[in-house]
Design a protein around this motif. Structure first.
Motif, PDB file in Angstrom:
ATOM      1  N   UNK A   1       7.767  -9.973  -1.339  1.00 25.30           N
ATOM      2  CA  UNK A   1       8.755 -11.022  -1.655  1.00 25.30           C
ATOM      3  C   UNK A   1       8.035 -11.973  -2.755  1.00 25.30           C
ATOM      4  N   UNK A   2       8.960 -13.002  -3.221  1.00 30.91           N
ATOM      5  CA  UNK A   2       8.554 -13.771  -4.431  1.00 30.91           C
ATOM      6  C   UNK A   2       7.691 -14.678  -4.034  1.00 30.91           C
ATOM      7  N   UNK A   3       7.286 -15.349  -2.845  1.00 30.59           N
ATOM      8  CA  UNK A   3       6.622 -16.274  -2.459  1.00 30.59           C
ATOM      9  C   UNK A   3       5.220 -15.618  -2.157  1.00 30.59           C
ATOM     10  N   UNK A   4       5.039 -14.509  -1.663  1.00 33.44           N
ATOM     11  CA  UNK A   4       3.618 -13.935  -1.601  1.00 33.44           C
ATOM     12  C   UNK A   4       3.216 -13.387  -3.029  1.00 33.44           C
ATOM     13  N   UNK A   5       4.201 -12.912  -3.680  1.00 35.32           N
ATOM     14  CA  UNK A   5       3.772 -12.366  -5.090  1.00 35.32           C
ATOM     15  C   UNK A   5       3.331 -13.560  -5.839  1.00 35.32           C
ATOM     16  N   UNK A   6       3.907 -14.726  -5.944  1.00 31.08           N
ATOM     17  CA  UNK A   6       3.482 -15.767  -6.691  1.00 31.08           C
ATOM     18  C   UNK A   6       2.249 -16.307  -6.230  1.00 31.08           C
ATOM     19  N   UNK A   7       2.218 -16.482  -5.104  1.00 31.90           N
ATOM     20  CA  UNK A   7       0.624 -17.081  -4.444  1.00 31.90           C
ATOM     21  C   UNK A   7      -0.512 -16.091  -4.773  1.00 31.90           C
ATOM     22  N   UNK A   8      -0.235 -15.077  -4.516  1.00 38.07           N
ATOM     23  CA  UNK A   8      -1.176 -13.974  -4.761  1.00 38.07           C
ATOM     24  C   UNK A   8      -1.605 -13.516  -6.163  1.00 38.07           C
ATOM     25  N   UNK A   9      -0.460 -13.630  -6.963  1.00 39.35           N
ATOM     26  CA  UNK A   9      -0.894 -13.248  -8.575  1.00 39.35           C
ATOM     27  C   UNK A   9      -1.532 -14.492  -9.079  1.00 39.35           C
ATOM     28  N   UNK A  10      -1.247 -15.742  -8.886  1.00 37.84           N
ATOM     29  CA  UNK A  10      -1.782 -16.699  -9.308  1.00 37.84           C
ATOM     30  C   UNK A  10      -3.079 -16.734  -8.890  1.00 37.84           C
ATOM     31  N   UNK A  11      -3.599 -16.547  -7.593  1.00 44.42           N
ATOM     32  CA  UNK A  11      -4.834 -16.659  -7.234  1.00 44.42           C
ATOM     33  C   UNK A  11      -5.594 -15.632  -7.885  1.00 44.42           C
TER      34      UNK A  11
ATOM     35  N   UNK B   1       0.719  -1.303  -0.002  1.00 41.29           N
ATOM     36  CA  UNK B   1      -0.019  -0.063  -0.044  1.00 41.29           C
ATOM     37  C   UNK B   1       0.879   1.343  -0.012  1.00 41.29           C
ATOM     38  N   UNK B   2       2.067   1.216   0.742  1.00 39.26           N
ATOM     39  CA  UNK B   2       2.846   2.405   0.609  1.00 39.26           C
ATOM     40  C   UNK B   2       3.202   2.870  -0.803  1.00 39.26           C
ATOM     41  N   UNK B   3       3.174   2.213  -1.731  1.00 40.90           N
ATOM     42  CA  UNK B   3       3.456   2.571  -3.048  1.00 40.90           C
ATOM     43  C   UNK B   3       2.307   2.849  -3.889  1.00 40.90           C
ATOM     44  N   UNK B   4       0.986   2.828  -3.281  1.00 41.47           N
ATOM     45  CA  UNK B   4      -0.198   2.988  -4.028  1.00 41.47           C
ATOM     46  C   UNK B   4      -0.613   4.342  -3.734  1.00 41.47           C
ATOM     47  N   UNK B   5      -0.026   5.313  -4.275  1.00 31.35           N
ATOM     48  CA  UNK B   5      -0.363   6.753  -3.617  1.00 31.35           C
ATOM     49  C   UNK B   5      -1.684   7.262  -4.368  1.00 31.35           C
ATOM     50  N   UNK B   6      -2.122   8.498  -4.100  1.00 34.82           N
ATOM     51  CA  UNK B   6      -3.393   9.121  -4.624  1.00 34.82           C
ATOM     52  C   UNK B   6      -3.233   9.175  -6.162  1.00 34.82           C
ATOM     53  N   UNK B   7      -2.240   9.496  -6.790  1.00 32.73           N
ATOM     54  CA  UNK B   7      -2.372   9.665  -8.441  1.00 32.73           C
ATOM     55  C   UNK B   7      -2.660   8.206  -8.729  1.00 32.73           C
ATOM     56  N   UNK B   8      -2.197   7.132  -8.315  1.00 33.42           N
ATOM     57  CA  UNK B   8      -2.541   5.772  -8.978  1.00 33.42           C
ATOM     58  C   UNK B   8      -3.753   5.539  -8.447  1.00 33.42           C
ATOM     59  N   UNK B   9      -4.229   5.675  -7.321  1.00 32.17           N
ATOM     60  CA  UNK B   9      -5.684   5.364  -6.877  1.00 32.17           C
ATOM     61  C   UNK B   9      -6.678   6.261  -7.630  1.00 32.17           C
ATOM     62  N   UNK B  10      -6.530   7.281  -8.335  1.00 38.21           N
ATOM     63  CA  UNK B  10      -7.190   7.832  -9.235  1.00 38.21           C
ATOM     64  C   UNK B  10      -7.598   7.228 -10.499  1.00 38.21           C
ATOM     65  N   UNK B  11      -6.662   6.085 -10.684  1.00 37.65           N
ATOM     66  CA  UNK B  11      -6.537   5.374 -12.275  1.00 37.65           C
ATOM     67  C   UNK B  11      -6.668   4.103 -12.238  1.00 37.65           C
ATOM     68  N   UNK B  12      -6.180   3.471 -11.128  1.00 40.57           N
ATOM     69  CA  UNK B  12      -6.212   1.839 -11.293  1.00 40.57           C
ATOM     70  C   UNK B  12      -6.675   1.402  -9.853  1.00 40.57           C
ATOM     71  N   UNK B  13      -7.013  -0.070 -10.062  1.00 38.03           N
ATOM     72  CA  UNK B  13      -7.580  -0.689  -9.002  1.00 38.03           C
ATOM     73  C   UNK B  13      -6.599  -1.822  -8.881  1.00 38.03           C
ATOM     74  N   UNK B  14      -5.252  -1.997  -8.330  1.00 41.30           N
ATOM     75  CA  UNK B  14      -4.276  -3.148  -8.575  1.00 41.30           C
ATOM     76  C   UNK B  14      -4.991  -4.083  -7.470  1.00 41.30           C
ATOM     77  N   UNK B  15      -4.381  -5.458  -7.838  1.00 37.20           N
ATOM     78  CA  UNK B  15      -4.386  -6.293  -6.702  1.00 37.20           C
ATOM     79  C   UNK B  15      -3.105  -6.331  -5.944  1.00 37.20           C
ATOM     80  N   UNK B  16      -3.399  -6.552  -4.569  1.00 36.73           N
ATOM     81  CA  UNK B  16      -2.153  -6.158  -3.913  1.00 36.73           C
ATOM     82  C   UNK B  16      -1.528  -7.613  -3.457  1.00 36.73           C
ATOM     83  N   UNK B  17      -0.306  -7.677  -3.949  1.00 32.69           N
ATOM     84  CA  UNK B  17       0.142  -9.387  -3.825  1.00 32.69           C
ATOM     85  C   UNK B  17       1.209  -9.577  -2.699  1.00 32.69           C
TER      86      UNK B  17
END
Length: 213
Positions: free
Chosen positions: A39-49, A20-36
């Motif tokens: 680290x590699x393990x969490x990123x792989x699991x959550x992107x796959x899901x 969330x620290x990387x997801x500031x107000x400028x991006x919030x106005x444009x996109x709704x990302x999945x927060x993954x």
């Protein structure tokens, strides 16, 4: 999930960010990302899901990265990815190459946004700081992008990486050394996201949906 018009059809895009620290107000106005997660393990699991729940044609991984050589707060797109934690060289495998996986140690990313500088990126589970950069050939480092790429490949989706340089010019010793430029990076990443409709419209779907390597 967001949809963009390519030259010959639509492209379903999943945006992925680590924290969330990387997801500031400028991006919030444009996109709704999945927060993954971090680290590699969490990123792989959550992107796959996320891709299982919302199939996409393209994953755009965006956020921060460290670099000792690139300008702080500038935005770069990923030209090639490596996995710095992988070392099965005692068994005769090339360092960085995952055993029994048909991928090179450095995986090129083919889809590119026009007018944005490119840089190579190394992913691993540890923060790189100071002299540790001397052990790496990549231009920048992060903790998620290679995992996001593998999840995208498994789902049959393309991948683009966008990174703002948050640290690396000086050794990292506290949390604020990472967050110092995140507000500026948020604004600059948002400026890149605003160019996506035009960029997508100039290429066919196959250009954006092709797999890495």
């Amino acid at each position: 999930m967001q949809t963009f018009d390519a030259a010959d059809g639509t492209v379903r895009v999943l945006f992925a960010m680590a924290a969330q620290a990387e997801f500031g107000p400028a991006l919030r106005a444009l996109i709704q990302p999945v927060m993954i997660g971090v680290g590699p393990v969490e990123a792989a699991v959550n992107t796959t899901r996320a891709l299982a729940e919302n199939p996409a044609d393209l994953v755009i991984s965006l956020g921060s990265a460290g670099s000792r050589s690139l300008p702080q707060a500038e935005i770069f797109q990923v030209a090639a990815l490596s996995y710095r934690d992988m070392d099965a060289s005692p068994l005769g495998f090339e360092k960085g190459r995952t055993p029994f996986l048909d991928l090179p140690a450095i995986v090129p990313i083919h889809s590119r946004l026009p007018g944005l500088p490119v840089a190579s990126l190394s992913t691993g589970g540890a923060i790189i700081s100071g002299a540790a950069y001397g052990n790496l050939a990549a231009d920048m480092v992060d903790m998620e992008s290679f995992a996001v790429m593998r999840a995208a490949m498994t789902a049959g989706a393309g991948m683009i990486g966008l990174r703002g340089i948050s640290d690396g010019a000086e050794p990292v010793s506290r949390f604020s050394d990472w967050t110092r430029y995140l507000a500026e990076i948020d604004v600059r990443l948002a400026s890149v996201i605003e160019t996506l409709p035009d960029a997508f419209s100039r290429q066919k779907r196959a250009y954006w949906c092709r797999l890495p390597a």
